[in-house]
Design an enzyme around this catalytic site. Structure first.
Site, PDB file in Angstrom:
ATOM      1  N   TYR A   1       1.476  71.213  78.710  1.00  0.00           N
ATOM      2  CA  TYR A   1       0.462  71.935  77.949  1.00  0.00           C
ATOM      3  C   TYR A   1      -0.824  72.154  78.744  1.00  0.00           C
ATOM      4  CZ  TYR A   1       3.263  70.368  73.897  1.00  0.00           C
ATOM      5  OH  TYR A   1       4.263  70.085  73.004  1.00  0.00           O
TER       6      TYR A   1
ATOM      7  N   HIS B   1      10.477  65.512  77.330  1.00  0.00           N
ATOM      8  CA  HIS B   1      10.024  66.710  76.634  1.00  0.00           C
ATOM      9  C   HIS B   1      11.086  67.812  76.681  1.00  0.00           C
ATOM     10  CE1 HIS B   1       6.432  69.746  76.162  1.00  0.00           C
ATOM     11  NE2 HIS B   1       7.226  69.710  75.114  1.00  0.00           N
TER      12      HIS B   1
END
Length: 310
Positions: free
Chosen positions: A58, A114
């Site tokens: 991110y 992730h």
């Protein structure tokens, strides 16, 4: 804000978690300054949110780190994630150290692999999980998690595999009004294994943009997975949720629907707008939706399996 125990971790967490990913990335993607983005984290904490979710992908770990300088570290649960795709075992420890540096902390509460694809799960379990376990034993991370790739794994195939192994303390899954598949299997297994659950996609475009919602609903009607006769008004398909003893808006209903689903713990909500943040927090101060509304939602979307709301 009400707290809940995050499964086997024993961590007491707010039922709303601040998500530092998604379309906004706490303002990073919408033109906010670094200070403004960090202030979102501070404001969330001041309003009772003690769970923050970020990830190396991110690019918001440094923003969360800025906020942590102003906050009591021992009162905040930090979740961050390492990308699993094409990653080697010898990269795991280095990635964790880099996340620790960006966050400005010496431990991470929940560290997850992730976006694991179903076809890649076995490799991640065999090659990457042992490295995460070493980090836990070293005190770098407290609990180990895994997150699914919901846009391409809409029925939680990967997470079902993970739950069978019972290695993971926390999981992140996609779940919302439109796609309730997690409640049919994954969440039941998570309850049985006492796995902490973070919910992503509680509100995405379809549940915040009325026109896009109509498009999505019509596509499902055309596909035969929604019966048009179950809806009062095709142009306002979820407006029945908004009434005096119900929700104040469709997004409000969406958060409350997820929050009170058995097996869920932290419902992630992301924004870079302080007013929007407080609006979202308000949803977590309200009670469960009326049983009749929840039952109707479960009936309308009972056959939907191939939508995320994105």
């Amino acid at each position: 804000m009400e707290r809940i125990t995050l499964g086997r971790t024993g961590l007491e967490v707010s039922q709303m978690g601040l998500g530092a990913g998604g379309p906004s990335q706490i303002g990073k993607k919408t033109g906010k300054s670094k200070t403004e983005s960090a202030n979102i984290v501070v404001k969330a904490f001041e309003a009772g949110v003690n769970f923050i979710d970020t990830a190396e992908e991110y690019g918001t770990e440094p923003l969360v780190g800025m906020a942590l300088k102003e906050l009591p570290r021992d009162q905040i649960v930090i979740s961050t994630k390492k990308s699993s795709r094409n990653r080697k075992a010898d990269e795991v420890a280095k990635s964790c150290e880099e996340s620790l540096q960006r966050l400005g902390t010496n431990y991470i509460d929940v560290y997850s692999l992730h976006g694991v694809f179903p076809w890649d799960y076995e490799r991640c379990r065999e090659e990457l999980y042992p490295e995460l376990l070493k980090l836990k034993e070293a005190g770098k991370i407290r609990y180990i998690g895994v997150t699914e790739m919901f846009n391409s794994d809409k029925t939680h195939e990967m997470f079902d595999q993970a739950l069978d192994d019972d290695l993971w303390d926390v999981g992140m899954i996609g779940f919302n009004i439109l796609n309730q598949t997690a409640s049919r299997s994954a969440l039941k297994k998570a309850i049985a294994n006492n796995v902490g659950i973070q919910v992503m996609f509680a509100v995405r475009k379809a549940l915040s943009d009325p026109d896009f919602l109509v498009e999505q609903i019509k596509a499902q009607i055309d596909a035969g997975t929604i019966d048009a006769s179950d809806l009062d008004d095709l142009d306002h398909p979820l407006d029945f949720l908004v009434h005096k003893s119900g929700a104040v808006s469709v997004p409000d209903a969406a958060y409350r629907f997820c929050r009170f689903e058995p097996g869920t713990h932290v419902i992630l909500s992301g924004t870079g707008n302080p007013d929007h943040l407080l609006e979202n927090i308000g949803s977590f101060d309200r009670p469960a939706l009326p049983h009749a509304d929840v039952d109707r939602l479960k009936h309308i979307f009972r056959n939907v399996v191939d939508i995320t709301g994105q």
